[in-house]
Design a protein around this motif. Structure first.
Motif, mmCIF file in Angstrom:
data_model
loop_
_atom_site.group_PDB
_atom_site.id
_atom_site.type_symbol
_atom_site.label_atom_id
_atom_site.label_comp_id
_atom_site.label_asym_id
_atom_site.label_seq_id
_atom_site.Cartn_x
_atom_site.Cartn_y
_atom_site.Cartn_z
ATOM 1 N N ARG A 1 0.809 -1.227 0.000
ATOM 2 C CA ARG A 1 0.000 0.000 0.000
ATOM 3 C C ARG A 1 0.838 1.270 0.000
ATOM 4 N N THR A 2 1.942 1.283 0.749
ATOM 5 C CA THR A 2 2.761 2.503 0.748
ATOM 6 C C THR A 2 3.409 2.702 -0.624
ATOM 7 N N LEU A 3 3.765 1.617 -1.280
ATOM 8 C CA LEU A 3 4.299 1.695 -2.643
ATOM 9 C C LEU A 3 3.249 2.290 -3.576
ATOM 10 N N LEU A 4 2.025 1.777 -3.499
ATOM 11 C CA LEU A 4 0.961 2.250 -4.371
ATOM 12 C C LEU A 4 0.544 3.674 -4.025
ATOM 13 N N ASN A 5 0.668 4.037 -2.763
ATOM 14 C CA ASN A 5 0.327 5.407 -2.369
ATOM 15 C C ASN A 5 1.255 6.427 -3.009
ATOM 16 N N ARG A 6 2.485 6.038 -3.279
ATOM 17 C CA ARG A 6 3.404 6.954 -3.971
ATOM 18 C C ARG A 6 2.861 7.304 -5.349
ATOM 19 N N ALA A 7 2.293 6.307 -6.039
ATOM 20 C CA ALA A 7 1.695 6.579 -7.342
ATOM 21 C C ALA A 7 0.466 7.464 -7.201
ATOM 22 N N GLU A 8 -0.318 7.211 -6.149
ATOM 23 C CA GLU A 8 -1.523 8.013 -5.911
ATOM 24 C C GLU A 8 -1.172 9.480 -5.667
ATOM 25 N N VAL B 1 18.487 -9.071 -0.597
ATOM 26 C CA VAL B 1 17.111 -8.792 -0.158
ATOM 27 C C VAL B 1 16.976 -7.570 0.742
ATOM 28 N N GLN B 2 18.068 -6.887 1.064
ATOM 29 C CA GLN B 2 17.962 -5.705 1.919
ATOM 30 C C GLN B 2 17.054 -4.652 1.300
ATOM 31 N N ASP B 3 17.099 -4.517 -0.019
ATOM 32 C CA ASP B 3 16.318 -3.481 -0.687
ATOM 33 C C ASP B 3 14.818 -3.752 -0.678
ATOM 34 N N ILE B 4 14.408 -4.988 -0.319
ATOM 35 C CA ILE B 4 12.976 -5.268 -0.239
ATOM 36 C C ILE B 4 12.317 -4.440 0.870
ATOM 37 N N SER B 5 13.063 -4.165 1.935
ATOM 38 C CA SER B 5 12.536 -3.307 2.987
ATOM 39 C C SER B 5 12.277 -1.897 2.473
ATOM 40 N N TYR B 6 12.917 -1.550 1.371
ATOM 41 C CA TYR B 6 12.737 -0.241 0.750
ATOM 42 C C TYR B 6 11.620 -0.287 -0.290
ATOM 43 N N THR B 7 11.573 -1.348 -1.059
ATOM 44 C CA THR B 7 10.509 -1.507 -2.058
ATOM 45 C C THR B 7 9.140 -1.459 -1.400
ATOM 46 N N PHE B 8 8.990 -2.197 -0.293
ATOM 47 C CA PHE B 8 7.720 -2.262 0.421
ATOM 48 C C PHE B 8 7.797 -1.469 1.734
ATOM 49 N N TYR B 9 8.516 -0.367 1.689
ATOM 50 C CA TYR B 9 8.713 0.424 2.905
ATOM 51 C C TYR B 9 7.378 0.826 3.521
ATOM 52 N N ASN B 10 7.291 0.603 4.811
ATOM 53 C CA ASN B 10 6.133 1.002 5.601
ATOM 54 C C ASN B 10 6.650 1.520 6.932
#
Length: 560
Positions: free
Chosen positions: A174-181, A462-471
């Motif tokens: 959701r936080t990823l998608l909120n960036r697009a919103e 996989v460290q960057d996954i915490s950034y991709t789906f950052y919440n």
């Protein structure tokens, strides 16, 4: 019955479902089944979540180790299941033991002594009936499907070494998608499950002769991607603007789709984001046969026909045991394998030959120390050679010698990118399994590629996954290694890159501080360096003779 008919009518009428049901749980009719958005309380105000949509029939009984088939019609009830569903899992115990020691190594620089004796399986949750996907759609998109406008689709293919993971393992998007919103550029998000381990990647001559199908896990992914082509318009999605993204085995899977059939098979998407694209070197015929027999032994049967009659519990246990009890990179190593159709050669080879889907646009990425959590701790040159022999089972003695003496010589003054045997093996694995896959993709797509290099300390896999789906409310790292607090600026930039690329084919963010738009990767290997110390344009550190050699495929038995 009247209520059911009314709901079916509402679903068939598309946006009327939302118009006539002011409640926040609309219904959608897929023809074969009817789904209602799940109840999520106050978790979201902007999205509807359609959870656990079946895209294929349960791959059980006689459908085990065969290509997934279409779901059966089931319109007797409306489906709305928020439960977490994963495919059967298996975790290499040796890798857990190693990863648990890495934080200490990073703090002290002392290579730990990790024993790989008495390895046991870790039986995780899962179920064979697991071929489901989730769809998260912005309410303002779904509620206005009738106006005919369509928005881009972002599809997540999870990683996990082809033995673990699921569509929901890495947190909420959701936080990823909120960036697009925030930029008034909404996208629809889809995440999918696929068969793992022995269920999705069993192989070997006997397996094939008994009617087993290779690469069913990859074929599951294609089945889900075809479902998107056939159905995403019902949610307001544009099937002509589908961007797939994945990390590790997920991105490695995407590379196999990009080069499917040597470039002759349509990939079913338009753009791809390859985060640390990882897959293992293909195994020798004997190794694949060993893995097949090991799995059958754990299942206490002698054939695939017998295995198809077993309970799910028996097969799930056999799968977990075959993975958990194996020594580092000994049989089995589950993952894509040549089948003469979907998978012909290593994707790096196809990319170097120009045999791939040229119409695509891509972002190619990797982290600064991919190998560290993916290799056993070693201390000697003998152990290094043993590792090469274990993981490169198609390589002959002269190839092994070339890798050990020339490509990654035992020189520990830092000039080769390592100062001890542990770093040497980590660099070798990082290059062969991840880094050079990313480099090969960038060079192949050239002006149609963008790239970023994630080097925020420690820059591990996989460290960057915490950034991709950052919440902001998440607990941090998805690994056993302490990677510190997520840098919010870097996280927002990365999320902007992902959603912007899905929407416009651009890797752009107001937060990166760059004075111009991100240039293409091209032949110069231009990338954005994402680091908590600063964001800048750099030349890909992986452009080297090492990656050029790995792209030749010699280690997989091909001629130079």
């Amino acid at each position: 019955m009247l209520l059911l008919r009314n709901l079916i009518c509402l679903a068939a009428c598309g946006s009327l479902a939302a118009a006539r049901q002011p409640a926040h749980r609309p219904v959608i009719d897929l023809g074969y089944e009817i789904y209602q958005a799940v109840e999520e309380g106050n978790l979201t105000k902007n999205f509807y979540t359609f959870s656990n949509i079946r895209y294929a029939a349960p791959p059980v009984g006689d459908l085990r180790w065969r290509e997934a088939v279409a779901p059966h019609e089931n319109r007797a009830a409306i489906q709305s299941n928020p439960d977490v569903i994963t495919c059967p899992q298996g975790t290499p115990t040796w890798q857990i033991r190693t990863s648990s020691q890495i934080s200490g190594y990073l703090d002290t620089g002392i290579v730990p002594n990790v024993s790989f004796a008495n390895l046991t399986s870790l039986v995780q949750t899962g179920q064979e009936d697991c071929l489901f996907l989730d769809v998260l759609v912005p309410k303002k998109v779904f509620d206005h499907v009738k106006n005919g406008s369509k928005v881009p689709v972002l599809v997540w293919i999870h990683g996990g070494g082809f033995t673990t993971g699921s569509k929901t393992d890495f947190g909420s998007p959701r936080t990823l998608l909120n960036r697009a919103e925030e930029y008034d550029e909404p996208v629809i998000y889809v995440a999918l499950n696929y068969r793992l381990g022995a269920f999705g990647f069993l192989s070997g001559p006997s397996f094939e002769s008994e009617g087993g199908l290779l690469n069913t896990g990859l074929l599951d992914q294609r089945k889900a991607l075809q479902w998107i082509q056939d159905n995403i318009h019902r949610f307001g999605g544009d099937k002509g603007q589908v961007t797939v993204f994945g990390e590790s085995a997920g991105a490695g899977s995407i590379l196999h789709h990009i080069t499917a059939g040597g470039g002759s098979i349509e990939p079913l998407f338009n753009r791809a984001i390859l985060q640390s694209p990882g897959y293992y070197p293909y195994r020798s015929t004997q190794e694949k046969e060993n893995a097949f027999n090991l799995f059958l032994g754990h299942a206490n049967v002698i054939s695939i026909a017998d295995a198809r009659t077993l309970s799910s519990e028996a097969l799930m246990t056999a799968n977990a045991e075959s993975i958990g009890e194996s020594l580092p990179y000994a049989s089995p190593i589950y993952g894509p394998t040549p089948d003469g159709d979907l998978v012909i050669h290593d994707p790096k080879v196809h990319l170097a030959r120009g045999e791939f889907a040229h119409s695509l646009e891509i972002i190619t990425t990797y982290n600064s120390d991919e190998g560290l959590v993916n290799v056993p701790t070693i201390h000697t040159d003998t152990e290094y050679h043993s590792f090469l022999e274990a993981i490169l089972t198609n390589a002959n003695a002269s190839t092994i010698a070339y890798i050990a003496d020339t490509l990654y010589p035992p020189t520990f003054d830092g000039s080769q990118g390592y100062t001890n045997q542990f770093q040497r093996i980590a660099k070798t694995f990082g290059d062969l399994a991840i880094d050079c896959n990313s480099v090969a993709a960038g060079l192949a797509f050239g002006s149609r590629a963008r790239g970023y290099y994630f080097s925020t300390y420690p820059g591990i896999h996989v460290q960057d996954i915490s950034y991709t789906f950052y919440n902001p409310e998440s607990k941090g790292s998805y690994s056993l290694v302490d990677t510190g607090t997520v840098n919010v600026t870097v996280a927002h930039v990365l999320q902007d890159y992902i959603t912007g690329f899905a929407r416009r084919g651009e890797m752009k963010s107001e937060g990166d501080g760059l004075e111009r738009d991100t240039p293409p990767y091209s032949s110069r290997g231009t990338m954005v360096r994402l680091d908590s110390e600063g964001i800048e344009l750099i030349r890909d550190p992986g452009l080297s003779e090492r990656c050029q050699w790995w792209a030749s495929g010699v280690y997989n038995g091909l001629s130079a």
